[in-house]
Design a protein around this motif. Structure first.
Motif, PDB file in Angstrom:
ATOM      1  N   PHE A   1      61.846  -5.429  22.531  1.00 20.24           N
ATOM      2  CA  PHE A   1      61.914  -3.964  22.547  1.00 20.24           C
ATOM      3  C   PHE A   1      60.853  -3.367  21.625  1.00 20.24           C
ATOM      4  O   PHE A   1      60.227  -2.358  21.965  1.00 20.24           O
ATOM      5  CB  PHE A   1      63.301  -3.464  22.144  1.00 20.24           C
ATOM      6  N   ALA A   2      60.662  -3.972  20.477  1.00 23.71           N
ATOM      7  CA  ALA A   2      59.666  -3.454  19.530  1.00 23.71           C
ATOM      8  C   ALA A   2      58.255  -3.588  20.087  1.00 23.71           C
ATOM      9  O   ALA A   2      57.413  -2.710  19.882  1.00 23.71           O
ATOM     10  CB  ALA A   2      59.783  -4.178  18.195  1.00 23.71           C
ATOM     11  N   ILE A   3      57.996  -4.674  20.773  1.00 24.44           N
ATOM     12  CA  ILE A   3      56.671  -4.888  21.355  1.00 24.44           C
ATOM     13  C   ILE A   3      56.415  -3.887  22.481  1.00 24.44           C
ATOM     14  O   ILE A   3      55.332  -3.335  22.604  1.00 24.44           O
ATOM     15  CB  ILE A   3      56.536  -6.339  21.889  1.00 24.44           C
ATOM     16  N   GLN A   4      57.429  -3.628  23.277  1.00 27.87           N
ATOM     17  CA  GLN A   4      57.271  -2.812  24.485  1.00 27.87           C
ATOM     18  C   GLN A   4      57.409  -1.308  24.248  1.00 27.87           C
ATOM     19  O   GLN A   4      56.957  -0.522  25.059  1.00 27.87           O
ATOM     20  CB  GLN A   4      58.308  -3.237  25.545  1.00 27.87           C
ATOM     21  N   SER A   5      58.062  -0.898  23.159  1.00 21.07           N
ATOM     22  CA  SER A   5      58.385   0.512  22.993  1.00 21.07           C
ATOM     23  C   SER A   5      57.785   1.100  21.712  1.00 21.07           C
ATOM     24  O   SER A   5      58.099   0.653  20.605  1.00 21.07           O
ATOM     25  CB  SER A   5      59.909   0.682  22.964  1.00 21.07           C
ATOM     26  N   ALA A   6      56.975   2.120  21.884  1.00 24.12           N
ATOM     27  CA  ALA A   6      56.412   2.820  20.729  1.00 24.12           C
ATOM     28  C   ALA A   6      57.516   3.520  19.947  1.00 24.12           C
ATOM     29  O   ALA A   6      57.448   3.615  18.718  1.00 24.12           O
ATOM     30  CB  ALA A   6      55.368   3.833  21.194  1.00 24.12           C
ATOM     31  N   ARG A   7      58.525   3.972  20.638  1.00 26.05           N
ATOM     32  CA  ARG A   7      59.647   4.653  19.985  1.00 26.05           C
ATOM     33  C   ARG A   7      60.392   3.707  19.031  1.00 26.05           C
ATOM     34  O   ARG A   7      60.753   4.086  17.921  1.00 26.05           O
ATOM     35  CB  ARG A   7      60.590   5.168  21.065  1.00 26.05           C
ATOM     36  N   VAL A   8      60.623   2.478  19.485  1.00 23.67           N
ATOM     37  CA  VAL A   8      61.311   1.492  18.638  1.00 23.67           C
ATOM     38  C   VAL A   8      60.436   1.137  17.445  1.00 23.67           C
ATOM     39  O   VAL A   8      60.919   1.037  16.320  1.00 23.67           O
ATOM     40  CB  VAL A   8      61.702   0.234  19.455  1.00 23.67           C
ATOM     41  N   ARG A   9      59.143   0.964  17.677  1.00 25.23           N
ATOM     42  CA  ARG A   9      58.228   0.659  16.562  1.00 25.23           C
ATOM     43  C   ARG A   9      58.225   1.782  15.535  1.00 25.23           C
ATOM     44  O   ARG A   9      58.228   1.532  14.333  1.00 25.23           O
ATOM     45  CB  ARG A   9      56.813   0.398  17.082  1.00 25.23           C
TER      46      ARG A   9
ATOM     47  N   MET B   1      60.701   3.820  14.932  1.00 15.55           N
ATOM     48  CA  MET B   1      61.976   3.752  14.222  1.00 15.55           C
ATOM     49  C   MET B   1      61.941   2.659  13.151  1.00 15.55           C
ATOM     50  O   MET B   1      62.423   2.857  12.040  1.00 15.55           O
ATOM     51  CB  MET B   1      63.121   3.470  15.208  1.00 15.55           C
ATOM     52  N   LEU B   2      61.336   1.537  13.473  1.00 15.53           N
ATOM     53  CA  LEU B   2      61.231   0.443  12.501  1.00 15.53           C
ATOM     54  C   LEU B   2      60.349   0.835  11.317  1.00 15.53           C
ATOM     55  O   LEU B   2      60.648   0.479  10.176  1.00 15.53           O
ATOM     56  CB  LEU B   2      60.688  -0.823  13.170  1.00 15.53           C
ATOM     57  N   GLU B   3      59.275   1.538  11.582  1.00 15.58           N
ATOM     58  CA  GLU B   3      58.404   1.987  10.491  1.00 15.58           C
ATOM     59  C   GLU B   3      59.142   2.953   9.574  1.00 15.58           C
ATOM     60  O   GLU B   3      59.014   2.872   8.350  1.00 15.58           O
ATOM     61  CB  GLU B   3      57.144   2.640  11.057  1.00 15.58           C
ATOM     62  N   LYS B   4      59.911   3.846  10.168  1.00 13.16           N
ATOM     63  CA  LYS B   4      60.717   4.787   9.377  1.00 13.16           C
ATOM     64  C   LYS B   4      61.729   4.028   8.529  1.00 13.16           C
ATOM     65  O   LYS B   4      61.922   4.329   7.350  1.00 13.16           O
ATOM     66  CB  LYS B   4      61.472   5.715  10.334  1.00 13.16           C
ATOM     67  N   THR B   5      62.358   3.052   9.136  1.00 11.00           N
ATOM     68  CA  THR B   5      63.352   2.255   8.421  1.00 11.00           C
ATOM     69  C   THR B   5      62.706   1.486   7.285  1.00 11.00           C
ATOM     70  O   THR B   5      63.265   1.403   6.188  1.00 11.00           O
ATOM     71  CB  THR B   5      64.054   1.267   9.383  1.00 11.00           C
ATOM     72  N   GLU B   6      61.520   0.948   7.526  1.00  9.91           N
ATOM     73  CA  GLU B   6      60.818   0.201   6.482  1.00  9.91           C
ATOM     74  C   GLU B   6      60.507   1.085   5.282  1.00  9.91           C
ATOM     75  O   GLU B   6      60.702   0.695   4.124  1.00  9.91           O
ATOM     76  CB  GLU B   6      59.535  -0.410   7.034  1.00  9.91           C
ATOM     77  N   LYS B   7      60.063   2.307   5.541  1.00  8.72           N
ATOM     78  CA  LYS B   7      59.773   3.248   4.446  1.00  8.72           C
ATOM     79  C   LYS B   7      61.042   3.575   3.675  1.00  8.72           C
ATOM     80  O   LYS B   7      61.032   3.653   2.448  1.00  8.72           O
ATOM     81  CB  LYS B   7      59.144   4.523   4.999  1.00  8.72           C
ATOM     82  N   LYS B   8      62.133   3.764   4.383  1.00 10.66           N
ATOM     83  CA  LYS B   8      63.410   4.085   3.745  1.00 10.66           C
ATOM     84  C   LYS B   8      63.897   2.887   2.920  1.00 10.66           C
ATOM     85  O   LYS B   8      64.419   3.062   1.819  1.00 10.66           O
ATOM     86  CB  LYS B   8      64.437   4.439   4.827  1.00 10.66           C
ATOM     87  N   MET B   9      63.716   1.688   3.442  1.00  9.29           N
ATOM     88  CA  MET B   9      64.154   0.474   2.732  1.00  9.29           C
ATOM     89  C   MET B   9      63.366   0.263   1.446  1.00  9.29           C
ATOM     90  O   MET B   9      63.879  -0.307   0.492  1.00  9.29           O
ATOM     91  CB  MET B   9      64.028  -0.762   3.629  1.00  9.29           C
ATOM     92  N   GLN B  10      62.119   0.712   1.403  1.00 10.12           N
ATOM     93  CA  GLN B  10      61.312   0.584   0.188  1.00 10.12           C
ATOM     94  C   GLN B  10      61.880   1.419  -0.948  1.00 10.12           C
ATOM     95  O   GLN B  10      61.697   1.095  -2.114  1.00 10.12           O
ATOM     96  CB  GLN B  10      59.862   0.963   0.472  1.00 10.12           C
ATOM     97  N   THR B  11      62.599   2.475  -0.612  1.00 11.94           N
ATOM     98  CA  THR B  11      63.218   3.303  -1.639  1.00 11.94           C
ATOM     99  C   THR B  11      64.583   2.760  -2.061  1.00 11.94           C
ATOM    100  O   THR B  11      65.119   3.162  -3.079  1.00 11.94           O
ATOM    101  CB  THR B  11      63.394   4.763  -1.162  1.00 11.94           C
ATOM    102  N   MET B  12      65.119   1.845  -1.285  1.00  9.84           N
ATOM    103  CA  MET B  12      66.436   1.253  -1.565  1.00  9.84           C
ATOM    104  C   MET B  12      66.254  -0.218  -1.913  1.00  9.84           C
ATOM    105  O   MET B  12      66.608  -1.105  -1.137  1.00  9.84           O
ATOM    106  CB  MET B  12      67.354   1.396  -0.357  1.00  9.84           C
ATOM    107  N   LYS B  13      65.685  -0.470  -3.067  1.00 12.14           N
ATOM    108  CA  LYS B  13      65.364  -1.838  -3.483  1.00 12.14           C
ATOM    109  C   LYS B  13      66.580  -2.759  -3.469  1.00 12.14           C
ATOM    110  O   LYS B  13      66.505  -3.907  -3.061  1.00 12.14           O
ATOM    111  CB  LYS B  13      64.730  -1.836  -4.888  1.00 12.14           C
ATOM    112  N   TYR B  14      67.719  -2.226  -3.907  1.00  6.62           N
ATOM    113  CA  TYR B  14      68.928  -3.046  -3.984  1.00  6.62           C
ATOM    114  C   TYR B  14      69.350  -3.517  -2.592  1.00  6.62           C
ATOM    115  O   TYR B  14      69.652  -4.691  -2.393  1.00  6.62           O
ATOM    116  CB  TYR B  14      70.057  -2.245  -4.651  1.00  6.62           C
ATOM    117  N   LEU B  15      69.328  -2.597  -1.625  1.00  5.67           N
ATOM    118  CA  LEU B  15      69.724  -2.948  -0.261  1.00  5.67           C
ATOM    119  C   LEU B  15      68.727  -3.899   0.376  1.00  5.67           C
ATOM    120  O   LEU B  15      69.113  -4.854   1.047  1.00  5.67           O
ATOM    121  CB  LEU B  15      69.879  -1.685   0.587  1.00  5.67           C
ATOM    122  N   SER B  16      67.449  -3.668   0.145  1.00  2.25           N
ATOM    123  CA  SER B  16      66.451  -4.545   0.752  1.00  2.25           C
ATOM    124  C   SER B  16      66.482  -5.938   0.135  1.00  2.25           C
ATOM    125  O   SER B  16      66.192  -6.926   0.803  1.00  2.25           O
ATOM    126  CB  SER B  16      65.053  -3.945   0.662  1.00  2.25           C
ATOM    127  N   LYS B  17      66.868  -6.022  -1.143  1.00  2.00           N
ATOM    128  CA  LYS B  17      66.886  -7.322  -1.823  1.00  2.00           C
ATOM    129  C   LYS B  17      68.188  -8.087  -1.587  1.00  2.00           C
ATOM    130  O   LYS B  17      68.172  -9.295  -1.354  1.00  2.00           O
ATOM    131  CB  LYS B  17      66.673  -7.120  -3.322  1.00  2.00           C
TER     132      LYS B  17
END
Length: 179
Positions: free
Chosen positions: A92-100, A102-118
């Motif tokens: 889905f990530a390969i085929q859909s720009a929308r999913v990609r 969403m993943l980029e947004k999630t990655e940025k959000k996860m960078q602010t939540m160090k505890y959750l990402s770790k």
């Protein structure tokens, strides 16, 4: 459809099918053959696991299978399902720009939540236990939050084995004796 996208889609689909056939079908049937368990019984446990998830323990016990056989077949099916879901999500990530996006947004959000990402990946020990989340949703959560795939597989599998053992002990009656 772009030929490159079509080729990628076919490659990813082939990968998912291969994973499912090997882990959720071939290996359990070979194990059943090695332990002289009829193929129909093994297929029954496989399909029950896919449909009922950890509750398939009750089906395996009712069919008279040994606990080790039940756990081994169900864990092979679980590993196959987890790997196949990860690959499907990747498709889905390969085929859909929308999913990609969403993943980029999630990655940025996860960078602010160090505890959750770790430490968030450790929650996968418990997520397969919850009926609302279960096995399949646990994989999608791990994928969306981009937790380490190997650790995710490990913790989902450990949680899966744990809940299967508890349900098996409950069905056999051991927990009734303990409590």
């Amino acid at each position: 459809m772009n030929p490159d996208h079509l080729f990628t889609l076919l490659r990813q689909t082939s990968k998912v099918i291969l994973i499912v056939v090997v882990f959720a079908l071939l290996l359990p049937l070979l194990l059943g053959f090695a332990l002289s368990v009829p193929p129909g019984v093994v297929l029954g446990l496989i399909s029950s696991t896919l449909l009922l998830q950890a509750n398939a323990v009750f089906v395996g016990v009712a069919m008279g299978l040994r606990p080790a056989m039940i756990l081994a077949v169900m864990t092979l099916v679980e590993v196959g399902a987890v790997l196949a879901i990860f690959e499907t999500c990747d498709t889905f990530a390969i085929q859909s720009a929308r999913v990609r996006a969403m993943l980029e947004k999630t990655e940025k959000k996860m960078q602010t939540m160090k505890y959750l990402s770790k430490y968030g990946v450790y929650t996968l020990l418990f997520l397969p236990v919850f009926p609302i989340i279960g096995l399949y949703s646990s994989v999608v959560i791990a994928w969306i939050l981009q937790w380490d795939r190997h650790l995710s597989l490990l913790f989902i599998t450990l949680g899966w084995i744990g809940i299967c053992l508890v349900l098996m002990l409950m069905k056999i009656g051991v927990l009734k004796i303990v409590f």
